[in-house]
Design a protein around this motif. Structure first.
Motif, mmCIF file in Angstrom:
data_model
loop_
_atom_site.group_PDB
_atom_site.id
_atom_site.type_symbol
_atom_site.label_atom_id
_atom_site.label_comp_id
_atom_site.label_asym_id
_atom_site.label_seq_id
_atom_site.Cartn_x
_atom_site.Cartn_y
_atom_site.Cartn_z
ATOM 1 N N ALA A 174 0.879 -0.967 0.138
ATOM 2 C CA ALA A 174 -0.221 0.061 0.031
ATOM 3 C C ALA A 174 1.021 1.168 -0.280
ATOM 4 O O ALA A 174 1.957 1.277 0.774
ATOM 5 C CB ALA A 174 -0.790 -0.182 1.167
ATOM 6 N N ARG A 175 0.259 2.322 -0.581
ATOM 7 C CA ARG A 175 1.439 3.468 -0.724
ATOM 8 C C ARG A 175 1.222 4.133 0.607
ATOM 9 O O ARG A 175 0.354 4.119 1.668
ATOM 10 C CB ARG A 175 0.674 4.623 -1.877
ATOM 11 N N ALA A 176 2.615 4.911 0.700
ATOM 12 C CA ALA A 176 2.736 5.564 1.724
ATOM 13 C C ALA A 176 1.620 6.713 2.200
ATOM 14 O O ALA A 176 1.194 7.145 1.009
ATOM 15 C CB ALA A 176 4.258 6.256 1.927
ATOM 16 N N PRO A 177 1.064 6.986 3.000
ATOM 17 C CA PRO A 177 -0.035 7.978 3.432
ATOM 18 C C PRO A 177 0.490 9.343 3.105
ATOM 19 O O PRO A 177 1.632 9.756 3.378
ATOM 20 C CB PRO A 177 -0.166 7.984 4.824
ATOM 21 N N GLY A 178 -0.279 10.117 2.168
ATOM 22 C CA GLY A 178 0.080 11.357 2.030
ATOM 23 C C GLY A 178 -0.735 12.419 3.181
ATOM 24 O O GLY A 178 -1.116 12.055 4.066
ATOM 25 N N ALA A 179 -0.533 13.734 2.755
ATOM 26 C CA ALA A 179 -1.240 14.669 3.710
ATOM 27 C C ALA A 179 -2.660 14.321 4.067
ATOM 28 O O ALA A 179 -3.468 14.258 3.050
ATOM 29 C CB ALA A 179 -1.094 16.037 3.033
ATOM 30 N N GLY A 180 -2.937 14.339 5.224
ATOM 31 C CA GLY A 180 -4.383 14.068 5.749
ATOM 32 C C GLY A 180 -4.919 12.460 5.672
ATOM 33 O O GLY A 180 -6.011 12.336 5.700
ATOM 34 N N GLU A 181 -3.704 11.689 5.371
ATOM 35 C CA GLU A 181 -4.157 10.061 5.213
ATOM 36 C C GLU A 181 -3.290 9.314 6.342
ATOM 37 O O GLU A 181 -2.398 9.948 6.995
ATOM 38 C CB GLU A 181 -3.640 9.590 3.815
ATOM 39 N N VAL A 182 -3.949 8.240 6.525
ATOM 40 C CA VAL A 182 -3.179 7.136 7.296
ATOM 41 C C VAL A 182 -2.967 5.814 6.596
ATOM 42 O O VAL A 182 -3.980 5.574 5.971
ATOM 43 C CB VAL A 182 -4.085 7.016 8.627
ATOM 44 N N TRP A 227 -9.711 -5.979 2.203
ATOM 45 C CA TRP A 227 -9.310 -7.406 2.302
ATOM 46 C C TRP A 227 -7.847 -7.445 1.871
ATOM 47 O O TRP A 227 -7.396 -8.255 0.967
ATOM 48 C CB TRP A 227 -10.103 -8.221 1.348
ATOM 49 N N SER A 228 -6.936 -6.564 2.399
ATOM 50 C CA SER A 228 -5.388 -6.574 2.140
ATOM 51 C C SER A 228 -4.886 -6.309 3.473
ATOM 52 O O SER A 228 -5.463 -5.868 4.520
ATOM 53 C CB SER A 228 -5.255 -5.398 1.164
ATOM 54 N N GLU A 229 -3.730 -6.777 3.352
ATOM 55 C CA GLU A 229 -3.020 -6.539 4.612
ATOM 56 C C GLU A 229 -2.485 -5.134 5.050
ATOM 57 O O GLU A 229 -2.590 -4.831 6.395
ATOM 58 C CB GLU A 229 -1.531 -7.394 4.597
ATOM 59 N N ARG A 230 -2.631 -4.186 4.207
ATOM 60 C CA ARG A 230 -2.628 -2.975 4.784
ATOM 61 C C ARG A 230 -3.454 -2.040 3.580
ATOM 62 O O ARG A 230 -3.532 -2.322 2.408
ATOM 63 C CB ARG A 230 -1.112 -2.522 4.461
ATOM 64 N N VAL A 231 -3.962 -0.843 4.156
ATOM 65 C CA VAL A 231 -4.787 0.116 3.280
ATOM 66 C C VAL A 231 -4.513 1.464 3.640
ATOM 67 O O VAL A 231 -4.200 1.642 4.867
ATOM 68 C CB VAL A 231 -6.224 0.039 3.328
ATOM 69 N N THR A 232 -4.446 2.208 2.875
ATOM 70 C CA THR A 232 -4.261 3.530 2.826
ATOM 71 C C THR A 232 -5.526 4.477 2.916
ATOM 72 O O THR A 232 -6.137 4.512 1.748
ATOM 73 C CB THR A 232 -3.110 4.382 2.086
#
Length: 332
Positions: free
Chosen positions: A24-32, A95-100
């Motif tokens: 999963a992509r790294a979180p941008g501004a305002g994301e986790v 249904w993924s190990e990580r989500v952003t």
């Protein structure tokens, strides 16, 4: 990382598969970014595979709701923080190990709420609150007397139980309508003071009429759909409204125009797919209320079973056939 994806339209049991995909992509501004622990298999998730992929896409991740732990935050995010347990919705590809996801989509989970309950706390509760907003508005517009009952069909379903709970908390009289004795037992367990009508009983319409006792019914909530709609409409007051929030029957309605026209009956649909268009303050309040409801009434958020990703097909089968609770996928 592992993720459940599909690359061609078709039945979920046939086209959904577990695959290694880029992180999963790294979180941008305002994301986790959230490490997903548990994610429910909603029927709506399974219906999604019947639609073709968006233009140009070769693969799409499944899932919309989850519970997990925040592992990274982007700029300007003050809450939640790394290490917080959160429930997330909407979370495309849950249904993924990580989500952003945007930080506002992640709500901190109280310590008293398990990951399993947190994973199903948002979609069902938010839907029930959306239905209740419509019901309150319609009852107010109709100037419904205090004694006007609210008829709730599919009252033993996940959302139905939450609708009944909130209506009872409002002090309204509720009449529950269910399909089977098993569902009736579920309602009676949670709401012993709520009368229940079972449609498998050939006398159900007489039983419902007896409970209504000639009082106006300005609103009925329904998730059965199909031929049942024509059968329940006669119990609406003139100019009353059927609030539809599901389609459990998955069959066409059998109405004619005159079924609505002669008594000026109305149909109002409520869909979780439109909830993201609600004002920010309403959505924030719904998320907080959903977790509060999960903390106070976890018994209303039933779990059937949990499945690792390797048992994806079993989880899909359970989501389609089991009526006693949600099927969950476990990750991480």
């Amino acid at each position: 990382m592992r993720s459940v994806v599909y690359s061609e339209a078709g039945d979920a049991a046939a086209v959904a598969r577990v695959e290694d995909v880029p992180e999963a992509r790294a979180p941008g501004a305002g994301e986790v970014q959230v490490a997903v622990r548990v994610s429910p298999v909603h029927r709506g998730d399974l219906v999604g595979t019947s639609r073709a992929l968006p233009g140009g896409a070769s693969i799409r991740a499944l899932g919309t709701e989850a519970a997990g732990v925040v592992t990274a935050v982007g700029e300007s995010v003050s809450t939640p923080r790394v290490g917080d347990r959160v429930a997330v919705f909407p979370a495309v590809g849950a249904w993924s190990e990580r989500v952003t996801v945007p930080a506002e989509f992640a709500v901190i989970v109280p310590e008293t709420v398990s990951d399993e309950i947190a994973s199903i706390a948002l979609v069902n509760s938010v839907t029930s609150r959306d239905v209740m907003r419509a019901v309150e508005e319609l009852r107010s517009t109709a100037a419904a007397p205090d004694g006007a009952p609210l008829v709730v069909s599919a009252a033993a379903s996940a959302v139905g139980k939450l609708i009944v709970r909130q209506a009872v908390d409002q002090g309204w009289e509720v009449i529950a309508v269910v399909r089977s004795d098993r569902s009736a037992a579920t309602v009676r367990t949670h709401f012993p003071d709520v009368p229940v009508v079972v449609t498998q009983d050939e006398r159900w319409q007489r039983n419902l009429a007896r409970l209504i006792d000639g009082r106006p019914v300005p609103v009925i909530t329904d998730a059965h759909g199909g031929p049942f709609v024509k059968e329940i409409l006669p119990f609406l007051a003139d100019a009353g409204t059927l609030v539809v929030w599901g389609d459990l029957a998955a069959q066409p309605w059998t109405l004619t125009t005159s079924d609505l026209l002669m008594r000026e009956l109305n149909v109002r649909a409520v869909s979780i797919s439109r909830w993201t268009h609600r004002p920010d303050d309403i959505r924030a309040a719904d998320r907080e209320a959903a977790l509060e409801l999960a903390a106070r009434h976890p018994e209303l958020l039933a779990v059937h079973a949990t499945y690792p990703l390797e048992q994806l097909r079993d989880a899909i089968d359970a989501a389609r056939t089991n009526g006693s609770g949600s099927a969950l996928l476990t990750l991480n």
